[in-house]
Design an enzyme around this catalytic site. Sequence first.
Site, short mmCIF file in Angstrom:
data_model
loop_
_atom_site.label_atom_id
_atom_site.label_comp_id
_atom_site.label_asym_id
_atom_site.label_seq_id
_atom_site.Cartn_x
_atom_site.Cartn_y
_atom_site.Cartn_z
N LYS A 13 0.84 -1.21 0.00
CA LYS A 13 0.00 0.00 0.00
C LYS A 13 0.87 1.26 0.00
CE LYS A 13 -2.23 -0.92 3.85
NZ LYS A 13 -1.50 -2.16 4.24
N ARG A 88 -9.11 0.83 9.23
CA ARG A 88 -8.72 -0.54 9.59
C ARG A 88 -9.81 -1.25 10.39
NH1 ARG A 88 -2.76 0.55 9.27
NH2 ARG A 88 -1.64 -1.39 9.53
N ARG A 127 11.74 -6.35 4.85
CA ARG A 127 11.55 -4.95 4.46
C ARG A 127 12.53 -4.02 5.17
NH1 ARG A 127 5.62 -2.29 4.89
NH2 ARG A 127 5.89 -2.56 7.14
N ARG A 154 11.86 -1.50 10.51
CA ARG A 154 10.85 -1.08 11.48
C ARG A 154 10.82 -2.04 12.65
NH1 ARG A 154 5.27 0.34 8.39
NH2 ARG A 154 4.47 -0.83 10.17
N ARG A 165 0.15 -8.88 13.60
CA ARG A 165 -0.43 -7.86 12.71
C ARG A 165 -1.32 -8.52 11.66
NH1 ARG A 165 4.81 -5.14 10.73
NH2 ARG A 165 3.50 -3.73 9.53
P1 AMP Z 1 1.24 0.63 9.19
O1 AMP Z 1 2.43 1.50 8.95
O2 AMP Z 1 0.04 1.06 8.41
O3 AMP Z 1 1.56 -0.84 9.01
O4 AMP Z 1 0.84 0.82 10.73
C1 AMP Z 1 1.75 0.48 11.78
C2 AMP Z 1 1.00 0.37 13.09
O5 AMP Z 1 0.38 1.63 13.41
C3 AMP Z 1 -0.14 -0.64 13.10
O6 AMP Z 1 0.31 -1.96 13.37
C4 AMP Z 1 -1.01 -0.08 14.23
O7 AMP Z 1 -0.45 -0.36 15.51
C5 AMP Z 1 -0.89 1.42 14.01
N1 AMP Z 1 -1.93 1.92 13.06
C6 AMP Z 1 -1.73 2.43 11.82
N2 AMP Z 1 -2.89 2.77 11.25
C7 AMP Z 1 -3.86 2.44 12.14
C8 AMP Z 1 -5.28 2.52 12.12
N3 AMP Z 1 -5.95 3.00 11.05
N4 AMP Z 1 -5.95 2.08 13.21
C9 AMP Z 1 -5.30 1.60 14.28
N5 AMP Z 1 -3.97 1.48 14.37
C10 AMP Z 1 -3.23 1.90 13.30
#
Ligand code: AMP
Length: 207
Positions: A13, A88, A127, A154, A165
């Site tokens: 994404k 989400r 990654r 990360r 996740r």
């Molecule tokens: P991402 O970079 O999108 O993979 O997000 C990393 C982490 O941020 C996720 O595993 C969640 O802990 C938190 N996070 C990101 N976006 C959301 C969301 N829309 N709702 C809840 N937690 C989020």
Amino acid sequence: MNIVLLGAPGAGKGTQAEKLIEAYDIAHISTGDILRASVKAGTPLGLEAKSYMDAGELVPDSVVIGLVKERLQEEDAEGGSILDGFPRTAAQAEALSSELEAMGRGIDFAIAVNVDPEVIVGRLCNRRLCKVCGYIGNVDDAVCPLCGGEMFQRDDDNPEVVRNRLDVYEKSTAPLIDYYRGAGILVEVNGELSPNEVFANIQSIIN
Ligand code: AMP
């Protein structure tokens, strides 16, 4: 134009969002990026979010919904936005629709980037990201191929957290695919193709 990018963590994404904002003049709204910046800056929001993120759990809806509402008001989002990693949960999807509606806007496409979970685990554990420009690469990139910056992994891209996740994704986020299908705006793309092929498919849908 407002586009929601759906897909498991590691589906690509972020990579597609970068390509989209380059091709179209719209804002990139990544809740993950906003939260990571807050963690790094040590703000109260960052302190609250960190424990959820480290465990691969979702940050509470009330927190992320507030963030996105604010971000949608910013000037660069006036012409539209790519929502990457939001919504989400069903509550977030509902909040997004109401907020956009209140602003006289709507979601044009919800694009699901589909990748087999086995492929995802390998991708996430390999990654690496650029500390300087945010380029998303992999373990083979000794330095950033775009700017020469240092690459890092990360904290949540480790096997244990990745598994959680993915579980959280299946339980809370995957149902949104049906939600947007029901709304008649879902399109699905094969995320196992090369980033450029995926992007070409997305462009053919948008244009
Ligand atoms: P991402 O970079 O999108 O993979 O997000 C990393 C982490 O941020 C996720 O595993 C969640 O802990 C938190 N996070 C990101 N976006 C959301 C969301 N829309 N709702 C809840 N937690 C989020």
